[in-house]
Design an enzyme around this catalytic site. Structure first.
Site, PDB file in Angstrom:
ATOM      1  N   SER A 112     -23.873   3.286 -17.925  1.00 54.63           N
ATOM      2  CA  SER A 112     -23.393   1.879 -18.630  1.00 54.63           C
ATOM      3  C   SER A 112     -22.854   1.918 -19.822  1.00 54.63           C
ATOM      4  O   SER A 112     -23.438   2.597 -20.758  1.00 54.63           O
ATOM      5  CB  SER A 112     -24.394   0.794 -18.333  1.00 54.63           C
ATOM      6  OG  SER A 112     -24.106  -0.566 -19.080  1.00 54.63           O
ATOM      7  N   ARG A 167      17.265  -0.472  13.488  1.00 61.50           N
ATOM      8  CA  ARG A 167      16.756  -0.019  12.364  1.00 61.50           C
ATOM      9  C   ARG A 167      16.180  -1.335  11.433  1.00 61.50           C
ATOM     10  O   ARG A 167      17.005  -2.369  11.207  1.00 61.50           O
ATOM     11  CB  ARG A 167      17.796   0.533  11.549  1.00 61.50           C
ATOM     12  CG  ARG A 167      17.495   1.269  10.156  1.00 61.50           C
ATOM     13  CD  ARG A 167      16.898   2.380  10.512  1.00 61.50           C
ATOM     14  NE  ARG A 167      17.186   3.495  11.542  1.00 61.50           N
ATOM     15  CZ  ARG A 167      18.270   4.293  10.938  1.00 61.50           C
ATOM     16  NH1 ARG A 167      18.661   4.381   9.780  1.00 61.50           N
ATOM     17  NH2 ARG A 167      18.666   5.149  12.117  1.00 61.50           N
TER      18      ARG A 167
END
Length: 490
Positions: free
Chosen positions: A346, A383
């Site tokens: 931490s 497409r």
């Protein structure tokens, strides 16, 4: 409106540096905001450079397949393969050039042809013959995915080995099972580990079952340009007409079924090729050259294959996330039943032992299913305009986050610390209530209700209050999972 003299991509022609940017802003994404995959193997396998290499591999494979089919000279295929292997492309520059065509294949093919014109001009005309951009991008995506999935399964197997050992070693280590966040009934840590193992085993098997196909359909998915070429090129005596082609055809979700067998190139009397049959055989040859499955039909707008890949990756990430989430909860200060080998630090509290690896894995498990939702959407007509392009980034995120999670899980589980004495102590916190289900089978209902009404430890025969005597088939369930694991991962 941007004038003809305004550089594309910058407002009014003003450079990015003018808005506070620098050349470093264009540096590759190193995973600063996704440390779970930073520096991992799958991150390297899915990098921009890896995608460029896969597209070049696809172009080279197409040339070799066409040479095998007699559609282009063998020397041209050799030269194209060599040029593709030697070509150095700046991915960032390629990306910027791709803005004009919405695909990186157009500038990449231009680079490959230019390289050949400088050294072997006779081969340049045979680059990308009969293919469309999506054929190359989709085939490259499946190559990248195949390579990444191979690495992911290897890391899953590396994670499963210590899990199997934990399940075996702790088959009789009693702990509290927890439902809805509360102690419920006794179980064993061995069974918990076996449950994790079963999840990873299923995820691995699902990835191994994937059959990722090549893509080759030409401009509109009809193979028309290849059929035209097959019908006009000079017949070679060493073509697919005399070559046996082993194929594995994979359904792409359009009603076909997966088949395997042997086909020969379509020829007529005297070895004259039937163009349509040769074009179809070429698809199989192309898949062979890539090491991918042969598709039943082109899958330009049928994206079931990509959807299935995304779902398998999401399932894998979820299975890894299950392990990580349980470890996070079991490692809480108030629980303390397991701990990671290397505590996470931490920045403010020196005493903290954060389960950093588990946190990273869980972060990936939360993200991958979200990205996977964008995969597998059918495109319009022959497409898609936008939907196909929208797959690229989410697919890579699914691959590299899952790969990072799998590699991190292997590290986590190799060093996971287990504290059986803390598990025993936590079982005693309820004063015997953890076996209330058993007591309900042996004591009158009113008597048990009266016992549970207070906070004092329960008074009942010791044999009824012993958590280790109320484990059901936990040991046998562990054995079943371990047997399945050893059978499928010998």
């Amino acid at each position: 409106m941007t004038s003809d003299h305004t550089p594309a991509g910058t407002p009014g022609g003003v450079s990015g540096e003018a808005f506070g940017g620098t050349a470093d802003d264009r540096a590759p994404d190193g995973g600063l905001l996704a440390p779970v995959r930073a520096g991992t193997r799958v991150e390297r396998l899915t990098s921009d450079a890896a995608w460029v290499r896969a597209m070049l591999d696809a172009e080279a494979a197409l040339a070799r397949a066409q040479a095998r089919a007699g559609l282009i000279p063998e020397r041209a295929a050799t030269l194209i393969t060599r040029a593709a292997a030697d070509l150095t492309v700046d991915p960032s520059g390629l990306a910027r050039r791709a803005r004009d065509s919405a695909t990186p294949v157009v500038p990449l093919v231009a680079d490959l042809r230019a390289a050949l014109r400088a050294t072997a001009p006779e081969a340049a005309a045979h680059v990308h013959k009969g293919a469309t951009s999506q054929d190359i991008v989709d085939s490259a995506a499946m190559l990248v995915a195949s390579r990444a999935v191979t690495a992911i399964t290897a890391f899953l197997e590396a994670a499963m080995r210590p899990l199997a050992a934990l399940a075996d070693r702790h088959r009789d280590t009693v702990m509290a099972a927890r439902t809805l966040g509360q102690q419920a009934a006794p179980t064993t840590f061995g069974l918990k580990a076996a449950g994790w193992l079963a999840g990873l085993l299923h995820a691995r098997d699902r990835l191994l079952a994937l059959r990722l196909p090549a893509q080759l359909g030409g401009a509109a998915g009809t193979l028309a340009a290849l059929v035209e070429t097959a019908g006009t090129e000079t017949v070679s005596t060493e073509t697919v007409s005399t070559e046996t082609v082993s194929t594995e055809t994979v359904s792409t979700g359009t009603g076909g079924t997966e088949t395997s067998g042997t086909e020969t190139g379509g020829t007529g009397a005297g070895g004259v090729r039937v163009p349509q049959a040769l074009a179809l055989a070429l698809v199989d040859l192309y898949a062979q050259e890539l090491g991918l499955a042969a598709p039943l039909v082109p899958w330009h707008t049928d994206r079931a294959v990509v959807g299935e890949l995304g779902a398998a990756l999401a399932g894998t990430a979820e299975a890894l996330g299950k392990v990580a989430t349980d470890v996070i909860l079991l490692a809480q200060t108030e629980v303390g039943e397991v701990a990671e080998a290397t505590p996470g630090a931490s920045s403010a509290m020196p005493h903290k032992r954060n389960p950093a690896r588990s946190v990273l894995i869980r972060s990936a498990a939360i993200q991958v299913p979200v990205y996977a939702q964008l995969l597998g959407r059918a495109g319009e007509h022959e497409r898609a305009a936008g939907a196909w392009q929208a797959e690229w980034a989410p697919l890579r995120e699914c691959l590299r986050l899952t790969g990072g999670a799998a590699e991190t899980a292997a590290e986590l589980l190799a060093g996971l610390r287990v504290f059986p004495e803390r598990m025993r102590a936590n079982l005693a916190l309820t004063g015997g209530r953890v076996v209330s289900e058993r007591l309900a089978a042996h004591l009158p209902k009113d008597e048990l209700a009266e016992m549970l009404r207070g906070d004092d430890p329960l008074r009942a025969p010791d044999e009824l209050l012993d958590p280790s005597a109320y484990l059901g088939a936990a040991r046998e369930l562990v054995d079943r999972v371990l047997a399945a694991y050893h059978d499928r991962c010998p």
